[in-house]
Design a protein around this motif. Structure first.
Motif, short mmCIF file in Angstrom:
data_model
loop_
_atom_site.label_atom_id
_atom_site.label_comp_id
_atom_site.label_asym_id
_atom_site.label_seq_id
_atom_site.Cartn_x
_atom_site.Cartn_y
_atom_site.Cartn_z
N LYS A 1 40.51 34.25 -4.47
CA LYS A 1 39.38 34.57 -5.35
C LYS A 1 38.41 35.52 -4.64
CE LYS A 1 35.32 32.58 -7.61
NZ LYS A 1 34.53 31.35 -7.88
N LEU B 1 37.37 39.42 -5.50
CA LEU B 1 35.99 39.88 -5.69
C LEU B 1 35.67 41.02 -4.74
CD1 LEU B 1 34.04 36.51 -6.13
CD2 LEU B 1 34.41 38.27 -7.86
N ILE C 1 29.00 41.39 -8.97
CA ILE C 1 29.93 40.75 -8.03
C ILE C 1 29.16 40.05 -6.92
CG2 ILE C 1 31.68 41.23 -6.28
CD1 ILE C 1 32.76 43.40 -8.11
N GLN D 1 27.83 36.54 -7.44
CA GLN D 1 28.79 35.43 -7.47
C GLN D 1 29.00 34.80 -6.09
OE1 GLN D 1 32.32 36.06 -10.03
NE2 GLN D 1 31.47 38.09 -10.49
#
Length: 390
Positions: free
Chosen positions: A146, A150, A209, A212
């Protein structure tokens, strides 16, 4: 610093220029550029008139009204064809890429501005991030897919933003350098204001981004913007812009670990960051040798000019330092033997670049520069194996 850069660009936009209709704004030119990649004005041209030049045919009229402004045709179709057809007349040849074949005409300038057709810059920005994320993985585990996804998207956006900033600030230089005069803003395919709008869009997507990640990473990531905005100016003031690029493009070596752990471990990430800077000095000095003749004429500085005939000696020193710092980072992270085996292979790749680079050949310098994506991949593979079998 960001406000300084934006204000500088804004002042450029306020300079007198011809006004374009909405359908013509995307081929705005703030001043007349007398480079050979534009279509030469012809004495008499009617609509749908066929022009023959050096055995080639160009249809300048398409049934629409084209008007000549300052000796140039203000039609995007004419401009696009002129950039390609006239590239052979003592000028610079613009190679076609997937952008020209698969993207709508209105999107091509933006894609070229972000260098989507030249992904090596994205790889060079992404690899230090991936190294750091892999180092931060738990023993016996694979890195977070993940986070790598990103950071991969972030690398595309930040690299595109960096190229946009560079082209906005360097448009006066790019028009005078063979390798860069066909860039979208320098050639007039996009206006500076369109470039500024595209920059804002990329930064907003990048912010999405960044939000997050954890709070520590948000602050650390945002702090890199000073480097991103100021790097394009360094070539005007110092012979070490490549070192400043190293500080900028390897920031992910700090950020990747922080995204996983919520903090940084200096014993691991600082040697990794410094090794990336030394690596950058190697590949970007080789890259800078492509433009050294133009740089001398324009008064632009680089390590290629600073090192001169001693370039390979300097690069050997930086390459050796990079490998030593990578080994130190691995020791601090307690990686397995697989990592050090990969460093042997990476050293061979880097030594091949330095030893065989023909610094007088633009083509060979470009090939060696692009090969650094494999250096990054070798190191990443070693980190993953060294951590997985730990």
């Amino acid at each position: 610093m960001a406000f300084f850069v934006l204000s500088r660009v804004s002042r450029r936009l306020l300079k007198p220029s011809f006004s374009a209709t909405p359908s013509q704004q995307h081929i705005y030119l703030s001043k007349r550029v007398t480079t050979t990649h534009y279509i030469n004005p012809l004495p008499t041209l009617d609509h749908n008139h066929q022009v023959r030049s050096k055995g080639k045919e160009s249809f300048l009229g398409t049934g629409k009204s084209n008007r000549s402004v300052g000796g140039m045709w203000s039609s995007s179709l004419v401009l696009e064809r002129g950039r390609k057809d006239m590239s052979g007349f003592g000028g610079v040849k613009e190679d076609s890429s997937w952008i020209d074949f698969y993207l709508p005409e209105r999107a091509r300038g933006y894609a070229k501005l972000a260098r989507f057709d030249k992904p090596i810059g994205t790889w060079l920005l992404a690899w230090p991030c991936m190294w750091s994320i892999a180092l931060a993985a738990d023993p016996g585990s694979l890195p977070s897919f993940k986070l790598m996804g990103l950071f991969g998207c972030g690398a595309i956006l930040l690299r595109g933003a960096g190229c946009t900033i560079n082209d906005l600030l360097d448009q006066d230089i790019d028009t005078k350098v063979d390798r860069t005069r066909l860039r979208p803003i320098a050639s007039g395919l996009l206006t500076p204001f369109q470039g500024l709008q595209f920059l804002v869009l990329q930064l907003l997507l990048g912010l999405g981004i960044l939000l997050q990640l954890n709070n520590y990473s948000r602050v650390l990531g945002a702090s890199s913007l000073f480097l991103v905005f100021s790097y394009p100016l360094m070539k005007r003031f110092t012979f070490w812009p490549q070192a400043f690029l190293g500080l900028t493009i390897n920031w992910g070596a700090l950020l990747g670990w922080a995204a996983v752990k919520g903090s940084v471990e200096p014993a691991v990430v600082l040697p990794l960051y410094l090794s990336g800077i030394c690596w950058t000095l190697v590949y970007d000095t080789i890259y800078a040798h492509q433009d050294k003749e133009d740089d001398v004429k324009l008064g632009v500085k680089s390590t290629a000019l600073r090192f001169g005939d001693n370039t390979k000696l300097w690069l050997t020193g930086f390459g050796t330092a990079s490998m030593g710092l990578l080994a130190l980072s691995g020791l601090s992270a307690d990686l397995g033997w697989q990592y050090y085996a990969s460093l042997v292979a990476a050293s061979g790749q880097l030594g091949w670049q330095i030893g065989t680079a023909d610094l007088s050949s633009r083509a060979d310098c470009s090939r060696k520069f692009v090969s650094n994506k494999w250096f990054g991949a070798i190191v990443f593979s070693g980190i993953v194996l060294g951590r997985s079998f730990q």
